[in-house]
Design a protein around this motif. Sequence first.
Motif, PDB file in Angstrom:
ATOM      1  N   GLU A  70      30.587  24.751 -29.796  1.00  0.00           N
ATOM      2  CA  GLU A  70      32.021  25.013 -29.631  1.00  0.00           C
ATOM      3  C   GLU A  70      32.444  26.202 -30.493  1.00  0.00           C
ATOM      4  OE1 GLU A  70      35.937  24.841 -28.385  1.00  0.00           O
ATOM      5  OE2 GLU A  70      34.116  24.043 -27.493  1.00  0.00           O
ATOM      6  N   MET A  71      31.897  26.283 -31.688  1.00  0.00           N
ATOM      7  CA  MET A  71      32.206  27.431 -32.560  1.00  0.00           C
ATOM      8  C   MET A  71      31.748  28.731 -31.884  1.00  0.00           C
ATOM      9  SD  MET A  71      33.699  26.223 -35.238  1.00  0.00           S
ATOM     10  CE  MET A  71      33.611  27.518 -36.423  1.00  0.00           C
ATOM     11  N   ALA A  72      30.583  28.694 -31.277  1.00  0.00           N
ATOM     12  CA  ALA A  72      30.061  29.877 -30.589  1.00  0.00           C
ATOM     13  C   ALA A  72      30.985  30.274 -29.444  1.00  0.00           C
ATOM     14  CB  ALA A  72      28.645  29.602 -30.072  1.00  0.00           C
ATOM     15  N   ARG A  73      31.465  29.286 -28.699  1.00  0.00           N
ATOM     16  CA  ARG A  73      32.372  29.575 -27.592  1.00  0.00           C
ATOM     17  C   ARG A  73      33.665  30.192 -28.113  1.00  0.00           C
ATOM     18  NH1 ARG A  73      36.666  28.086 -25.372  1.00  0.00           N
ATOM     19  NH2 ARG A  73      37.065  26.255 -26.645  1.00  0.00           N
ATOM     20  N   GLN A  74      34.224  29.631 -29.166  1.00  0.00           N
ATOM     21  CA  GLN A  74      35.491  30.128 -29.699  1.00  0.00           C
ATOM     22  C   GLN A  74      35.379  31.525 -30.312  1.00  0.00           C
ATOM     23  OE1 GLN A  74      37.536  27.445 -32.348  1.00  0.00           O
ATOM     24  NE2 GLN A  74      37.090  25.679 -31.079  1.00  0.00           N
ATOM     25  N   THR A  75      34.241  31.801 -30.931  1.00  0.00           N
ATOM     26  CA  THR A  75      34.083  33.083 -31.621  1.00  0.00           C
ATOM     27  C   THR A  75      33.492  34.182 -30.741  1.00  0.00           C
ATOM     28  OG1 THR A  75      31.868  32.512 -32.429  1.00  0.00           O
ATOM     29  CG2 THR A  75      33.740  31.954 -33.858  1.00  0.00           C
ATOM     30  N   GLY A  76      32.857  33.779 -29.644  1.00  0.00           N
ATOM     31  CA  GLY A  76      32.164  34.768 -28.816  1.00  0.00           C
ATOM     32  C   GLY A  76      30.809  35.154 -29.393  1.00  0.00           C
ATOM     33  N   LEU A  77      30.361  34.423 -30.400  1.00  0.00           N
ATOM     34  CA  LEU A  77      29.062  34.673 -31.024  1.00  0.00           C
ATOM     35  C   LEU A  77      28.061  33.654 -30.512  1.00  0.00           C
ATOM     36  CD1 LEU A  77      30.392  34.952 -34.681  1.00  0.00           C
ATOM     37  CD2 LEU A  77      29.693  36.861 -33.228  1.00  0.00           C
ATOM     38  N   GLY A  78      26.807  33.983 -30.578  1.00  0.00           N
ATOM     39  CA  GLY A  78      25.772  33.027 -30.189  1.00  0.00           C
ATOM     40  C   GLY A  78      25.565  31.991 -31.279  1.00  0.00           C
ATOM     41  N   ARG A  79      25.091  30.812 -30.879  1.00  0.00           N
ATOM     42  CA  ARG A  79      24.822  29.755 -31.867  1.00  0.00           C
ATOM     43  C   ARG A  79      23.826  30.222 -32.916  1.00  0.00           C
ATOM     44  NH1 ARG A  79      23.572  24.564 -28.294  1.00  0.00           N
ATOM     45  NH2 ARG A  79      22.135  26.091 -27.446  1.00  0.00           N
ATOM     46  N   GLN A  80      22.783  30.921 -32.458  1.00  0.00           N
ATOM     47  CA  GLN A  80      21.780  31.407 -33.401  1.00  0.00           C
ATOM     48  C   GLN A  80      22.371  32.446 -34.354  1.00  0.00           C
ATOM     49  OE1 GLN A  80      18.725  30.288 -34.094  1.00  0.00           O
ATOM     50  NE2 GLN A  80      19.186  28.649 -32.642  1.00  0.00           N
ATOM     51  N   PHE A  93      31.858  41.434 -41.624  1.00  0.00           N
ATOM     52  CA  PHE A  93      33.174  40.873 -41.917  1.00  0.00           C
ATOM     53  C   PHE A  93      33.828  40.270 -40.680  1.00  0.00           C
ATOM     54  CE2 PHE A  93      37.701  41.310 -43.274  1.00  0.00           C
ATOM     55  CZ  PHE A  93      37.629  40.445 -44.350  1.00  0.00           C
ATOM     56  N   SER A  94      33.647  40.890 -39.527  1.00  0.00           N
ATOM     57  CA  SER A  94      34.257  40.344 -38.311  1.00  0.00           C
ATOM     58  C   SER A  94      33.678  38.973 -37.968  1.00  0.00           C
ATOM     59  CB  SER A  94      34.122  41.318 -37.138  1.00  0.00           C
ATOM     60  OG  SER A  94      32.770  41.561 -36.845  1.00  0.00           O
ATOM     61  N   THR A  95      32.409  38.750 -38.269  1.00  0.00           N
ATOM     62  CA  THR A  95      31.799  37.443 -38.049  1.00  0.00           C
ATOM     63  C   THR A  95      32.415  36.412 -38.983  1.00  0.00           C
ATOM     64  OG1 THR A  95      29.712  38.422 -37.313  1.00  0.00           O
ATOM     65  CG2 THR A  95      29.618  36.147 -38.107  1.00  0.00           C
ATOM     66  N   VAL A  96      32.590  36.778 -40.252  1.00  0.00           N
ATOM     67  CA  VAL A  96      33.207  35.866 -41.221  1.00  0.00           C
ATOM     68  C   VAL A  96      34.611  35.492 -40.759  1.00  0.00           C
ATOM     69  CG1 VAL A  96      34.061  35.648 -43.598  1.00  0.00           C
ATOM     70  CG2 VAL A  96      31.839  36.726 -43.161  1.00  0.00           C
ATOM     71  N   LEU A  97      35.400  36.483 -40.380  1.00  0.00           N
ATOM     72  CA  LEU A  97      36.773  36.210 -39.935  1.00  0.00           C
ATOM     73  C   LEU A  97      36.799  35.351 -38.683  1.00  0.00           C
ATOM     74  CD1 LEU A  97      38.572  39.615 -40.550  1.00  0.00           C
ATOM     75  CD2 LEU A  97      38.728  37.519 -41.892  1.00  0.00           C
ATOM     76  N   ALA A  98      35.927  35.631 -37.725  1.00  0.00           N
ATOM     77  CA  ALA A  98      35.898  34.851 -36.481  1.00  0.00           C
ATOM     78  C   ALA A  98      35.553  33.391 -36.754  1.00  0.00           C
ATOM     79  CB  ALA A  98      34.890  35.465 -35.499  1.00  0.00           C
ATOM     80  N   VAL A  99      34.582  33.159 -37.618  1.00  0.00           N
ATOM     81  CA  VAL A  99      34.170  31.787 -37.911  1.00  0.00           C
ATOM     82  C   VAL A  99      35.252  31.062 -38.701  1.00  0.00           C
ATOM     83  CG1 VAL A  99      32.488  30.406 -39.209  1.00  0.00           C
ATOM     84  CG2 VAL A  99      31.707  32.213 -37.674  1.00  0.00           C
ATOM     85  N   LEU A 100      35.845  31.717 -39.694  1.00  0.00           N
ATOM     86  CA  LEU A 100      36.921  31.072 -40.447  1.00  0.00           C
ATOM     87  C   LEU A 100      38.089  30.710 -39.532  1.00  0.00           C
ATOM     88  CD1 LEU A 100      37.016  33.122 -43.784  1.00  0.00           C
ATOM     89  CD2 LEU A 100      36.083  30.821 -43.417  1.00  0.00           C
ATOM     90  N   THR A 101      38.420  31.607 -38.620  1.00  0.00           N
ATOM     91  CA  THR A 101      39.507  31.349 -37.668  1.00  0.00           C
ATOM     92  C   THR A 101      39.167  30.159 -36.774  1.00  0.00           C
ATOM     93  OG1 THR A 101      40.193  33.658 -37.710  1.00  0.00           O
ATOM     94  CG2 THR A 101      40.891  32.345 -35.809  1.00  0.00           C
ATOM     95  N   ALA A 102      37.946  30.108 -36.281  1.00  0.00           N
ATOM     96  CA  ALA A 102      37.527  28.994 -35.427  1.00  0.00           C
ATOM     97  C   ALA A 102      37.501  27.674 -36.202  1.00  0.00           C
ATOM     98  CB  ALA A 102      36.153  29.278 -34.821  1.00  0.00           C
TER      99      ALA A 102
END
Length: 102
Positions: free
Chosen positions: A44-54, A69-78
């Motif tokens: 679900e985090m991957a879906r919300q962030t647009g990042l892969g699970r891996q 930094f964009s990965t950190v922000l996306a995950v914190l937001t999710a």
Amino acid sequence: MTKTSRPVAPSKLADELNSAFASAEPNTICMAIGEGLANFNIAEMARQTGLGRQSIYRAFKTNTQLPNFSTVLAVLTAMGLQLKVTPKGERSTAATARATKT
């Protein structure tokens, strides 16, 4: 079997991550985010962030390379959190409120 997220109080998660951010040590911060992610469904985090699970796993669990930094922000937001900057040495409103109650 799909992993469901465990209920976690956002304030508890925020306190844990704020402690890590106070260290100003990137690896410590990433490890704390990774530990917080254990409370969430990574798919679900991957879906919300647009990042892969891996990608999420590697960014916060392996400690081999720091995430961007964009990965950190996306995950914190999710995770339902936001990053807030305050002048060094000033206490947050929540910390001030806790201190005045004691």
